[in-house]
Write an enzyme that holds these catalytic residues in place. Sequence first.
Site, short mmCIF file in Angstrom:
data_model
loop_
_atom_site.label_atom_id
_atom_site.label_comp_id
_atom_site.label_asym_id
_atom_site.label_seq_id
_atom_site.Cartn_x
_atom_site.Cartn_y
_atom_site.Cartn_z
CE LYS A 175 -9.41 1.65 15.15
NZ LYS A 175 -10.15 2.19 13.99
CD GLU A 250 4.63 -3.70 5.28
OE1 GLU A 250 5.17 -2.71 4.74
OE2 GLU A 250 5.27 -4.70 5.66
CB CYS A 284 1.19 3.26 1.40
SG CYS A 284 0.79 1.58 0.90
CD GLU A 384 2.67 8.54 3.27
OE1 GLU A 384 2.40 7.58 2.54
OE2 GLU A 384 2.70 8.46 4.51
#
Length: 483
Positions: A175, A250, A284, A384
């Site tokens: 997906k 992750e 990331c 973040e």
Amino acid sequence: MPTAYRNYVDGEWIESRSGETFEVRNPADTSDIVGEFQASTSADTDAAVEAAVGVQTEWATTPGPERGDVLAETARILEEQRDELTETLTREEGKTLDEAGGEVQRAIDIFRYYAEKARDLGGTVKSPSGTDTELYTKREPLGTVALITPWNYPIAIPAWKLAPALAAGNTAVLKPASAAPTVAWKLLEALDEAGLPDGVANYVTGSGSEVGGTLASHENIDGVSFTGSTAVGTVVAQAAADDLTRVQCEMGGKNPTVVMPSADVAEAVDIVGAGAFGVTGQACTACSRAIVHEDVYDEFVAGIADYAASIEIGPGLENPDMGPHVTQSELESTLEYVDIATEDGASLETGGRQPEGRAYEDGHYVEPAVVSDVTGDMRIAQEEVFGPVLAVLKVDGFEAGVDVANDVAYGLSASIVTQELSEAHRFTEEIESGVAKVNEKTTGLELHVPFGGYKQSSTDTYREQGDAGLDFFTSTKTVYMNY
């Protein structure tokens, strides 16, 4: 009319049972529709899982070298399409052509790597305690796995999940993220052309709640590999845990680079700048915090502000220094964080605004931002951002630098710039991060080494890439053979 892309289920390109589609637009020019994709349902997802389960035994018992041949042929096909894939990736995600080309090559290299690793899968022989006994281990595929991937590396991350999963003998349902699913579709097209048996790999597009949620909690899924935000990854891990399904997530990062007095400041600026502003900060592993010793702080701030201000912004297809954000919502989030930083008392040195001019009106553009006078308790130092925003913090020594670097909820990638060998070694020992680098940007990792994080950057169950990628997708059976 935009190209209509269908799901790939059991070797067939099919429409969703919902009859509905969604559009993917070029983030540099939102009038440019890259394609229309299926707004799939739980029933569509169930059908893809059923197809994968149905051929699970057949693929698992296919000899490893034969599985590797399919992966090698896929790499060859992708290599032939490299220029087309690079342009498509740029159109849907916004990366510059150089950045997109590097990512496409990474996907090619990953398939070549695991094509060869498929020949090495086996086990180990151990010495038994008794006579007339053989004692050994076997590595076996998990079964059917769900792969849920993000938009920021829309072909590399699907590749580094699909290739080891297939090499190990698993069947899979992929997906991709709805913001950038086109190059993943072309990846499945290449696998199909390479002769992958029907049902072994399947591709379903749609919302995270409808498709991703179904995959994470599906009773016939034996493993879930997810890359994305910490918030969503936590939900995925919890859903998988209900059935004790093996899971690997992750997630986010708040990655630091510590700059010490012994560093060449110009070199430190280049290292931090590349890590913070490459791929529009949408990684990331992007450097989000520069933690700088007070002796070189002012010089560094001036240098990194000049670096950011000099970055050429434009459509990725024109190959500037930096392309747009992938979506309007990502752009708005970045702009909001810049406002939050200044409201909290930080100083905006440069950038943090939408560039002016007709050339930028149709895209999701933002000027790379440098924010100074940041303290560790500010939101800009803790959360973040996922955009080209660098927070610069001042420290008075090595210990303080490491303490500040570790004082966040994340632990994905970190680096230090120093010419002191003792500092370099201490940093790699004391930093709470899955990746530690010396005199190098926080972004980028070779494909044959493990990748993953600590704390809220990862479930810290299994790593990705290299042999670690195969570890996640296999189980070990211990065999006692007595005569």
